[in-house]
Design a protein around this motif. Structure first.
Motif, PDB file in Angstrom:
ATOM      1  N   VAL A   5       0.837  -1.151   0.061  1.00  0.00           N
ATOM      2  CA  VAL A   5      -0.135   0.118  -0.137  1.00  0.00           C
ATOM      3  C   VAL A   5       0.815   1.114   0.014  1.00  0.00           C
ATOM      4  O   VAL A   5       1.690   1.504   0.955  1.00  0.00           O
ATOM      5  N   GLU A   6       1.060   1.886  -1.098  1.00  0.00           N
ATOM      6  CA  GLU A   6       1.573   3.084  -1.154  1.00  0.00           C
ATOM      7  C   GLU A   6       0.904   4.245  -0.524  1.00  0.00           C
ATOM      8  O   GLU A   6      -0.347   4.282  -0.634  1.00  0.00           O
ATOM      9  N   SER A   7       1.387   5.329  -0.122  1.00  0.00           N
ATOM     10  CA  SER A   7       0.941   6.631   0.080  1.00  0.00           C
ATOM     11  C   SER A   7       2.028   7.620  -0.023  1.00  0.00           C
ATOM     12  O   SER A   7       3.328   7.590  -0.217  1.00  0.00           O
ATOM     13  N   GLY A   8       1.602   8.871   0.293  1.00  0.00           N
ATOM     14  CA  GLY A   8       2.745  10.105   0.154  1.00  0.00           C
ATOM     15  C   GLY A   8       2.439  11.085  -1.190  1.00  0.00           C
ATOM     16  O   GLY A   8       3.128  12.113  -1.222  1.00  0.00           O
ATOM     17  N   GLY A   9       1.856  10.350  -2.071  1.00  0.00           N
ATOM     18  CA  GLY A   9       1.891  11.207  -3.434  1.00  0.00           C
ATOM     19  C   GLY A   9       1.016  12.704  -3.174  1.00  0.00           C
ATOM     20  O   GLY A   9       0.342  12.778  -1.994  1.00  0.00           O
ATOM     21  N   GLY A  10       1.031  13.189  -4.204  1.00  0.00           N
ATOM     22  CA  GLY A  10       0.310  14.619  -4.078  1.00  0.00           C
ATOM     23  C   GLY A  10       0.585  15.633  -5.401  1.00  0.00           C
ATOM     24  O   GLY A  10       1.572  15.297  -6.208  1.00  0.00           O
ATOM     25  N   LEU A  11       0.446  16.970  -4.977  1.00  0.00           N
ATOM     26  CA  LEU A  11       0.753  17.973  -6.029  1.00  0.00           C
ATOM     27  C   LEU A  11       1.834  18.857  -5.380  1.00  0.00           C
ATOM     28  O   LEU A  11       1.727  19.141  -4.095  1.00  0.00           O
ATOM     29  N   VAL A  12       2.909  18.918  -6.190  1.00  0.00           N
ATOM     30  CA  VAL A  12       4.037  19.850  -5.473  1.00  0.00           C
ATOM     31  C   VAL A  12       4.668  20.671  -6.613  1.00  0.00           C
ATOM     32  O   VAL A  12       4.665  20.379  -7.756  1.00  0.00           O
ATOM     33  N   GLN A  13       5.204  21.699  -6.361  1.00  0.00           N
ATOM     34  CA  GLN A  13       5.770  22.636  -7.348  1.00  0.00           C
ATOM     35  C   GLN A  13       6.953  22.263  -7.639  1.00  0.00           C
ATOM     36  O   GLN A  13       7.834  21.461  -7.056  1.00  0.00           O
ATOM     37  N   PRO A  14       7.495  22.514  -8.842  1.00  0.00           N
ATOM     38  CA  PRO A  14       8.763  22.302  -9.360  1.00  0.00           C
ATOM     39  C   PRO A  14       9.922  22.656  -8.159  1.00  0.00           C
ATOM     40  O   PRO A  14       9.707  23.674  -7.795  1.00  0.00           O
ATOM     41  N   GLY A  15      11.026  21.699  -8.122  1.00  0.00           N
ATOM     42  CA  GLY A  15      11.878  22.034  -7.318  1.00  0.00           C
ATOM     43  C   GLY A  15      11.527  21.389  -5.786  1.00  0.00           C
ATOM     44  O   GLY A  15      12.484  21.536  -4.843  1.00  0.00           O
ATOM     45  N   GLY A  16      10.506  21.255  -5.596  1.00  0.00           N
ATOM     46  CA  GLY A  16       9.734  20.703  -4.270  1.00  0.00           C
ATOM     47  C   GLY A  16      10.132  19.241  -3.931  1.00  0.00           C
ATOM     48  O   GLY A  16      10.884  18.425  -4.774  1.00  0.00           O
ATOM     49  N   SER A  17       9.804  18.736  -2.944  1.00  0.00           N
ATOM     50  CA  SER A  17       9.914  17.122  -2.321  1.00  0.00           C
ATOM     51  C   SER A  17       8.825  16.498  -2.147  1.00  0.00           C
ATOM     52  O   SER A  17       7.737  17.249  -1.482  1.00  0.00           O
ATOM     53  N   LEU A  18       8.751  15.305  -2.208  1.00  0.00           N
ATOM     54  CA  LEU A  18       7.878  14.278  -1.695  1.00  0.00           C
ATOM     55  C   LEU A  18       8.577  13.232  -1.008  1.00  0.00           C
ATOM     56  O   LEU A  18       9.304  12.656  -1.477  1.00  0.00           O
ATOM     57  N   ARG A  19       7.974  12.423  -0.145  1.00  0.00           N
ATOM     58  CA  ARG A  19       8.555  11.172   0.461  1.00  0.00           C
ATOM     59  C   ARG A  19       7.335  10.104   0.184  1.00  0.00           C
ATOM     60  O   ARG A  19       6.127  10.242   0.786  1.00  0.00           O
ATOM     61  N   LEU A  20       7.370   9.280  -0.589  1.00  0.00           N
ATOM     62  CA  LEU A  20       6.541   8.201  -0.838  1.00  0.00           C
ATOM     63  C   LEU A  20       6.710   6.885   0.276  1.00  0.00           C
ATOM     64  O   LEU A  20       7.848   6.651   0.276  1.00  0.00           O
ATOM     65  N   SER A  21       5.949   6.298   0.579  1.00  0.00           N
ATOM     66  CA  SER A  21       5.905   5.152   1.376  1.00  0.00           C
ATOM     67  C   SER A  21       5.321   4.000   0.887  1.00  0.00           C
ATOM     68  O   SER A  21       3.986   4.228   0.240  1.00  0.00           O
ATOM     69  N   CYS A  22       5.502   2.781   1.354  1.00  0.00           N
ATOM     70  CA  CYS A  22       5.041   1.553   0.697  1.00  0.00           C
ATOM     71  C   CYS A  22       4.930   0.525   1.985  1.00  0.00           C
ATOM     72  O   CYS A  22       6.133   0.173   2.316  1.00  0.00           O
ATOM     73  N   ALA A  23       3.767   0.476   2.495  1.00  0.00           N
ATOM     74  CA  ALA A  23       3.755  -0.487   3.481  1.00  0.00           C
ATOM     75  C   ALA A  23       3.253  -1.812   2.910  1.00  0.00           C
ATOM     76  O   ALA A  23       2.614  -2.113   2.276  1.00  0.00           O
ATOM     77  N   ALA A  24       4.071  -2.819   3.520  1.00  0.00           N
ATOM     78  CA  ALA A  24       4.046  -4.283   2.920  1.00  0.00           C
ATOM     79  C   ALA A  24       3.646  -5.272   4.111  1.00  0.00           C
ATOM     80  O   ALA A  24       3.789  -5.019   5.364  1.00  0.00           O
ATOM     81  N   SER A  25       2.680  -6.167   3.730  1.00  0.00           N
ATOM     82  CA  SER A  25       2.192  -7.191   4.683  1.00  0.00           C
ATOM     83  C   SER A  25       1.908  -8.619   3.937  1.00  0.00           C
ATOM     84  O   SER A  25       1.930  -8.658   2.598  1.00  0.00           O
TER      85      SER A  25
END
Length: 112
Positions: A5-25
């Motif tokens: 299950v991924e999470s953390g996506g979204g809208l960000v401006q150029p030059g910005g940052s995001l951190r995606l997570s993937c929870a496994a089970s």
């Protein structure tokens, strides 16, 4: 049942940052390498980064080297993708992959 299950996506401006997570089970997470892929509509899914089972070996798509960092926490059964200095070409649905299984994906949109 293997689940990612991924999470953390979204809208960000150029030059910005995001951190995606993937929870496994559903499997012994620490025994398996994990990967991140991305896909733009109309194009094939593209490999982005890989990490070995204990995290020592990491590989990246050339276009993200120096900007993206893959990591994992085997105590939390989670793999991460830290994405810095994002640009429009990084816009895609990002997927986690492990043990032959895909997550549902999380949308990343880079736009001003």
């Amino acid at each position: 049942q293997v689940q990612l299950v991924e999470s953390g996506g979204g809208l960000v401006q150029p030059g910005g940052s995001l951190r995606l997570s993937c929870a496994a089970s559903g499997f012994t997470f620490s025994n398996y390498a994990m990967k991140w892929y991305r896909q733009v509509p109309g194009k094939e899914r593209e490999w982005v980064a890989s990490i070995s089972s204990v995290g020592y070996l990491k590989n990246y798509l050339d276009s993200v080297k120096g900007r993206f960092t893959i990591s994992r926490d085997n105590t939390k059964n989670t793999v991460y993708l830290q994405m810095n200095n994002l640009n429009a070409a990084d816009t895609a649905v990002y997927y986690c992959w492990g043990m032959g299984t895909w997550g549902q994906g999380t949308q990343v949109t880079v736009s001003s």
